[in-house]
Design a protein around this motif. Structure first.
Motif, PDB file in Angstrom:
ATOM      1  N   ASN A 182       0.824  -1.262  -0.024  1.00 16.58           N
ATOM      2  CA  ASN A 182       0.103   0.015   0.088  1.00 16.58           C
ATOM      3  C   ASN A 182       0.739   1.142  -0.110  1.00 16.58           C
ATOM      4  O   ASN A 182       0.449   2.159   0.792  1.00 16.58           O
ATOM      5  CB  ASN A 182      -0.981   0.006   1.071  1.00 16.58           C
ATOM      6  N   GLY A 183       1.830   1.208  -0.825  1.00 13.88           N
ATOM      7  CA  GLY A 183       2.772   2.289  -0.931  1.00 13.88           C
ATOM      8  C   GLY A 183       3.566   2.788   0.174  1.00 13.88           C
ATOM      9  O   GLY A 183       4.026   3.978   0.646  1.00 13.88           O
ATOM     10  N   ARG A 184       3.855   1.771   1.226  1.00 15.14           N
ATOM     11  CA  ARG A 184       4.559   1.936   2.545  1.00 15.14           C
ATOM     12  C   ARG A 184       3.712   2.689   3.433  1.00 15.14           C
ATOM     13  O   ARG A 184       4.115   3.264   4.207  1.00 15.14           O
ATOM     14  CB  ARG A 184       5.868   2.396   2.279  1.00 15.14           C
ATOM     15  N   ALA A 185       2.271   2.646   3.219  1.00 15.04           N
ATOM     16  CA  ALA A 185       1.423   3.325   4.139  1.00 15.04           C
ATOM     17  C   ALA A 185       1.767   3.119   5.732  1.00 15.04           C
ATOM     18  O   ALA A 185       1.628   4.169   6.629  1.00 15.04           O
ATOM     19  CB  ALA A 185      -0.117   3.201   3.865  1.00 15.04           C
ATOM     20  N   ALA A 186       1.965   1.986   6.154  1.00 15.48           N
ATOM     21  CA  ALA A 186       2.158   1.537   7.384  1.00 15.48           C
ATOM     22  C   ALA A 186       3.348   2.283   8.043  1.00 15.48           C
ATOM     23  O   ALA A 186       3.439   2.866   8.988  1.00 15.48           O
ATOM     24  CB  ALA A 186       2.011   0.083   7.715  1.00 15.48           C
ATOM     25  N   GLN A 187       4.295   2.294   7.204  1.00 19.02           N
ATOM     26  CA  GLN A 187       5.717   2.831   7.822  1.00 19.02           C
ATOM     27  C   GLN A 187       5.554   4.458   7.782  1.00 19.02           C
ATOM     28  O   GLN A 187       5.849   4.975   8.977  1.00 19.02           O
ATOM     29  CB  GLN A 187       6.863   2.700   6.687  1.00 19.02           C
ATOM     30  N   LYS A 188       4.893   4.932   6.750  1.00 15.94           N
ATOM     31  CA  LYS A 188       4.644   6.645   6.758  1.00 15.94           C
ATOM     32  C   LYS A 188       3.633   6.999   8.013  1.00 15.94           C
ATOM     33  O   LYS A 188       3.874   8.050   8.493  1.00 15.94           O
ATOM     34  CB  LYS A 188       4.195   6.890   5.648  1.00 15.94           C
ATOM     35  N   ASN A 189       2.651   6.146   8.269  1.00 12.31           N
ATOM     36  CA  ASN A 189       1.592   6.465   9.435  1.00 12.31           C
ATOM     37  C   ASN A 189       2.350   6.357  10.712  1.00 12.31           C
ATOM     38  O   ASN A 189       2.216   7.230  11.560  1.00 12.31           O
ATOM     39  CB  ASN A 189       0.585   5.374   9.291  1.00 12.31           C
ATOM     40  N   LYS A 190       3.388   5.178  11.063  1.00 13.67           N
ATOM     41  CA  LYS A 190       3.872   4.866  12.293  1.00 13.67           C
ATOM     42  C   LYS A 190       5.145   5.738  12.556  1.00 13.67           C
ATOM     43  O   LYS A 190       5.221   6.284  13.361  1.00 13.67           O
ATOM     44  CB  LYS A 190       4.315   3.370  12.486  1.00 13.67           C
ATOM     45  N   PHE A 191       5.853   5.972  11.322  1.00 12.04           N
ATOM     46  CA  PHE A 191       7.323   6.544  11.776  1.00 12.04           C
ATOM     47  C   PHE A 191       7.376   7.930  10.802  1.00 12.04           C
ATOM     48  O   PHE A 191       8.423   8.472  11.089  1.00 12.04           O
ATOM     49  CB  PHE A 191       8.441   5.832  10.992  1.00 12.04           C
ATOM     50  N   LYS A 192       6.340   8.342  10.233  1.00 11.26           N
ATOM     51  CA  LYS A 192       6.428   9.644   9.622  1.00 11.26           C
ATOM     52  C   LYS A 192       7.563   9.557   8.198  1.00 11.26           C
ATOM     53  O   LYS A 192       7.856  10.787   8.036  1.00 11.26           O
ATOM     54  CB  LYS A 192       6.841  10.925  10.425  1.00 11.26           C
ATOM     55  N   GLY A 193       7.691   8.495   7.910  1.00  6.02           N
ATOM     56  CA  GLY A 193       8.692   8.307   6.817  1.00  6.02           C
ATOM     57  C   GLY A 193       8.973   6.996   6.346  1.00  6.02           C
ATOM     58  O   GLY A 193       8.119   6.018   6.867  1.00  6.02           O
ATOM     59  N   GLU A 194      10.034   6.619   5.429  1.00  2.56           N
ATOM     60  CA  GLU A 194      10.058   5.167   5.032  1.00  2.56           C
ATOM     61  C   GLU A 194      11.519   4.702   4.841  1.00  2.56           C
ATOM     62  O   GLU A 194      12.503   5.615   4.537  1.00  2.56           O
ATOM     63  CB  GLU A 194       9.219   5.020   3.832  1.00  2.56           C
ATOM     64  N   ALA A 195      11.706   3.570   5.334  1.00  2.00           N
ATOM     65  CA  ALA A 195      13.058   2.918   5.057  1.00  2.00           C
ATOM     66  C   ALA A 195      13.210   2.018   4.018  1.00  2.00           C
ATOM     67  O   ALA A 195      12.359   1.312   4.208  1.00  2.00           O
ATOM     68  CB  ALA A 195      13.675   2.845   6.383  1.00  2.00           C
ATOM     69  N   PHE A 196      14.268   1.849   3.407  1.00  2.00           N
ATOM     70  CA  PHE A 196      14.498   0.974   2.506  1.00  2.00           C
ATOM     71  C   PHE A 196      15.756   0.118   2.629  1.00  2.00           C
ATOM     72  O   PHE A 196      16.623   0.782   3.423  1.00  2.00           O
ATOM     73  CB  PHE A 196      14.328   1.427   0.887  1.00  2.00           C
ATOM     74  N   VAL A 197      15.922  -1.080   2.116  1.00  2.00           N
ATOM     75  CA  VAL A 197      17.345  -1.671   2.200  1.00  2.00           C
ATOM     76  C   VAL A 197      18.167  -1.000   1.118  1.00  2.00           C
ATOM     77  O   VAL A 197      17.935  -0.866  -0.007  1.00  2.00           O
ATOM     78  CB  VAL A 197      17.282  -3.468   2.233  1.00  2.00           C
ATOM     79  N   ALA A 198      19.571  -0.744   1.690  1.00  2.00           N
ATOM     80  CA  ALA A 198      20.355   0.074   0.607  1.00  2.00           C
ATOM     81  C   ALA A 198      20.725  -0.761  -0.541  1.00  2.00           C
ATOM     82  O   ALA A 198      20.911  -0.135  -1.708  1.00  2.00           O
ATOM     83  CB  ALA A 198      21.637   0.403   1.431  1.00  2.00           C
ATOM     84  N   GLU A 199      20.882  -1.982  -0.312  1.00  2.00           N
ATOM     85  CA  GLU A 199      21.442  -2.805  -1.616  1.00  2.00           C
ATOM     86  C   GLU A 199      20.083  -3.286  -2.482  1.00  2.00           C
ATOM     87  O   GLU A 199      20.239  -3.688  -3.775  1.00  2.00           O
ATOM     88  CB  GLU A 199      22.023  -4.084  -1.002  1.00  2.00           C
ATOM     89  N   ALA A 200      19.031  -2.901  -2.076  1.00  2.00           N
ATOM     90  CA  ALA A 200      17.977  -3.358  -3.015  1.00  2.00           C
ATOM     91  C   ALA A 200      17.496  -2.307  -4.254  1.00  2.00           C
ATOM     92  O   ALA A 200      18.105  -1.164  -4.000  1.00  2.00           O
ATOM     93  CB  ALA A 200      16.503  -3.195  -2.089  1.00  2.00           C
ATOM     94  N   SER A 201      17.097  -2.992  -5.396  1.00  2.00           N
ATOM     95  CA  SER A 201      16.822  -1.947  -6.321  1.00  2.00           C
ATOM     96  C   SER A 201      15.731  -0.797  -6.181  1.00  2.00           C
ATOM     97  O   SER A 201      14.637  -1.197  -5.877  1.00  2.00           O
ATOM     98  CB  SER A 201      16.562  -2.705  -7.477  1.00  2.00           C
ATOM     99  N   ALA A 202      16.192   0.283  -6.514  1.00  2.00           N
ATOM    100  CA  ALA A 202      15.174   1.457  -6.078  1.00  2.00           C
ATOM    101  C   ALA A 202      14.136   1.600  -7.404  1.00  2.00           C
ATOM    102  O   ALA A 202      13.003   2.181  -7.036  1.00  2.00           O
ATOM    103  CB  ALA A 202      15.895   2.651  -6.137  1.00  2.00           C
ATOM    104  N   ALA A 203      14.223   0.849  -8.562  1.00  2.00           N
ATOM    105  CA  ALA A 203      13.248   1.129  -9.661  1.00  2.00           C
ATOM    106  C   ALA A 203      13.252  -0.105 -10.242  1.00  2.00           C
ATOM    107  O   ALA A 203      13.644  -0.243 -11.466  1.00  2.00           O
ATOM    108  CB  ALA A 203      13.958   2.234 -10.618  1.00  2.00           C
ATOM    109  N   GLY A 204      12.744  -1.021  -9.838  1.00  2.00           N
ATOM    110  CA  GLY A 204      12.313  -2.461 -10.365  1.00  2.00           C
ATOM    111  C   GLY A 204      13.748  -3.176 -10.401  1.00  2.00           C
ATOM    112  O   GLY A 204      14.879  -2.889  -9.599  1.00  2.00           O
ATOM    113  N   LEU A 205      13.821  -4.190 -11.063  1.00  3.98           N
ATOM    114  CA  LEU A 205      14.792  -5.184 -11.112  1.00  3.98           C
ATOM    115  C   LEU A 205      16.356  -4.823 -11.699  1.00  3.98           C
ATOM    116  O   LEU A 205      17.090  -5.181 -11.124  1.00  3.98           O
ATOM    117  CB  LEU A 205      14.445  -6.565 -11.768  1.00  3.98           C
ATOM    118  N   LEU A 206      16.140  -3.790 -12.449  1.00  6.97           N
ATOM    119  CA  LEU A 206      17.127  -3.237 -13.160  1.00  6.97           C
ATOM    120  C   LEU A 206      17.494  -1.886 -12.552  1.00  6.97           C
ATOM    121  O   LEU A 206      18.731  -1.168 -13.345  1.00  6.97           O
ATOM    122  CB  LEU A 206      17.076  -3.213 -14.725  1.00  6.97           C
TER     123      LEU A 206
END
Length: 148
Positions: free
Chosen positions: A95-119
């Protein structure tokens, strides 16, 4: 010490700028709205630190000269992290990371993960690139060992 924003665009100069929690809260906690974001960020940081994260890389309008950013964006290395110790909300990307935004007022991602799909580039690299121009920009490398 965090460098000054570039006068031309209000962004940090290129690079990863290491900072303590005290430096981040002093530099970016200059309004009621920003302080509310900092409170959520601190809660997320404590969970991440508890799970073994050493640094959180902060990006987005929160680490710019923008007066009223809507949230904070961050990424962290998953190396050495015990996922079972993380707040489960930090692992919820539905849901667009809604739970993170609601609880923490922002969002955290894994640094090594792809930001825009697989490539796409990994988040750590993606965060250091201006969206409109593709030029390099700076981010904050928050040392979670300095949390209050």
């Amino acid at each position: 010490m965090l460098p000054d924003f570039k006068k031309i665009n209000g962004l940090l100069p290129e690079g990863e700028h290491e900072a303590s929690w005290a430096e981040v809260s002093q530099r970016f906690g200059n309004s009621a709205g920003r302080n509310a974001l900092l409170a959520g960020l601190l809660e997320a940081c404590r969970s991440l630190s508890n799970a073994g994260v050493k640094y959180l890389y902060l990006d987005g309008s929160f680490v710019t000269a923008k007066r009223n950013p809507g949230d904070w964006d961050a990424c962290y290395s998953q190396v050495g992290v015990i996922a079972a110790l993380l707040d489960p909300v930090l692992l919820d990307f539905t849901n667009g990371r809604a739970a993170q935004k609601n609880k923490f007022k922002g969002e955290a991602f894994v640094a090594e993960a792809s930001a825009a799909g697989l490539l796409g580039p990994p988040y750590l690299k993606f965060f250091q690139t201006e969206k409109g121009t593709g030029k390099a920009k700076g981010i904050v490398k928050l040392d979670l060992g300095t949390l209050p």
